[in-house]
Write an enzyme that holds these catalytic residues in place. Sequence first.
Site, PDB file in Angstrom:
ATOM      1  N   ASP A  40     -33.804   1.149 -64.189  1.00 31.05           N
ATOM      2  CA  ASP A  40     -34.087  -0.038 -63.378  1.00 31.05           C
ATOM      3  C   ASP A  40     -33.190  -1.213 -63.766  1.00 31.05           C
ATOM      4  O   ASP A  40     -33.672  -2.311 -64.071  1.00 31.05           O
ATOM      5  CB  ASP A  40     -35.556  -0.461 -63.524  1.00 31.05           C
ATOM      6  CG  ASP A  40     -36.534   0.643 -63.221  1.00 31.05           C
ATOM      7  OD1 ASP A  40     -36.166   1.570 -62.488  1.00 31.05           O
ATOM      8  OD2 ASP A  40     -37.673   0.579 -63.722  1.00 31.05           O
ATOM      9  N   GLU A  58     -39.870   1.405 -52.764  1.00 29.52           N
ATOM     10  CA  GLU A  58     -39.985   0.373 -53.788  1.00 29.52           C
ATOM     11  C   GLU A  58     -38.638  -0.272 -54.062  1.00 29.52           C
ATOM     12  O   GLU A  58     -37.658  -0.042 -53.346  1.00 29.52           O
ATOM     13  CB  GLU A  58     -40.567   0.960 -55.073  1.00 29.52           C
ATOM     14  CG  GLU A  58     -39.763   2.082 -55.671  1.00 29.52           C
ATOM     15  CD  GLU A  58     -40.483   2.726 -56.843  1.00 29.52           C
ATOM     16  OE1 GLU A  58     -41.684   2.465 -57.037  1.00 29.52           O
ATOM     17  OE2 GLU A  58     -39.848   3.498 -57.573  1.00 29.52           O
TER      18      GLU A  58
END
Length: 338
Positions: A61, A227
């Site tokens: 991420d 997401e």
Amino acid sequence: MFRTLAVAGVLTVATVTAAAATLNAHAAVNAGPVVAAATPTTPPGQYPNPGVVTGATRTHDPSVVKTPSGGYIVAQTGDNLPLSTSADRTAFRAAGAVFPNGAAWTTAYTGGSRNLWAPDISYRNGRYYLYYSASTFGSNRSAIFLATSTTGASGSWTHQGLVIESFSADNYNAIDPNLTVDTAGRWWLNFGSSWSGIKQIPLDAATGKRSGTTIRSLAGRGGGAIEAPTLVRHGSHYYLWVSFDFCCRGASSTYRVMVGRSTSPNGPFTDRNGVALTAGGGTQVLAGHGSIHGPGHQTVITDADADVLFYHYYADSGTSYLGVNLIGYDSAGWPFVY
């Protein structure tokens, strides 16, 4: 980062265990493989390998900001939010953590874990802003917090407090934050993972904190996996980049990078075929290929040479690494990577 392999919001124990093991393995930032760079002639619709990066390239991420001096800071998922830096967007080195002494205010959401998720780092008004999330796998009892720093260095960050939280009764999940400042100077926080999809709230530009109670829906897949929003302006459009499908399964991950666009930062966003992102639409820009598995949780910055896509992907070994590609735009203004 995917936390909700949901069937009516339920996550299996086996999936949680596998995902947690994968994430824990990736929390440290280590040197990764060197992957041959794609050429700028890679045609749209074909997926290039990541460009060459070296050093501390093991990540999950990743969010990237360009510093006023021309270097780069990467913030990423992991214990106390690990940092890495680069002078040239190629060679990276580990640079400590945002909160080297921990972040006690987050543990009510993490079950006591130091593992914090999906930071979003940017530089505004002479200081760095870092939005980040605290949660546990499969739960939408989650929170997004803000920290600021004048240098971006490890240990220099000041806790600014809670921005938004979600509860089990909510139809959204307060993780995966992303800050957008529009051409009118208005601040927006985009966030969300699964449940009813990607959301947006207004922020107070003076504080970086929530303003009002409005929550907009920007994208969704009817409960399907979506997401990691990143909302960036290019030309006359705002491009909403998201990740579809599943992260955190090592080489079996199915993450893929999708995009839609709008002339407004609030939407409505549609894909190349005119399908609304709130109705499951999205134009695919990057997907797994060869030994590149599950590329996603992307961030986009505008650099001197091009817009740049940063993301993580899994190698055949199941370890996740930093991916970097340049972004081009076709004659209709739709992005592709090379």
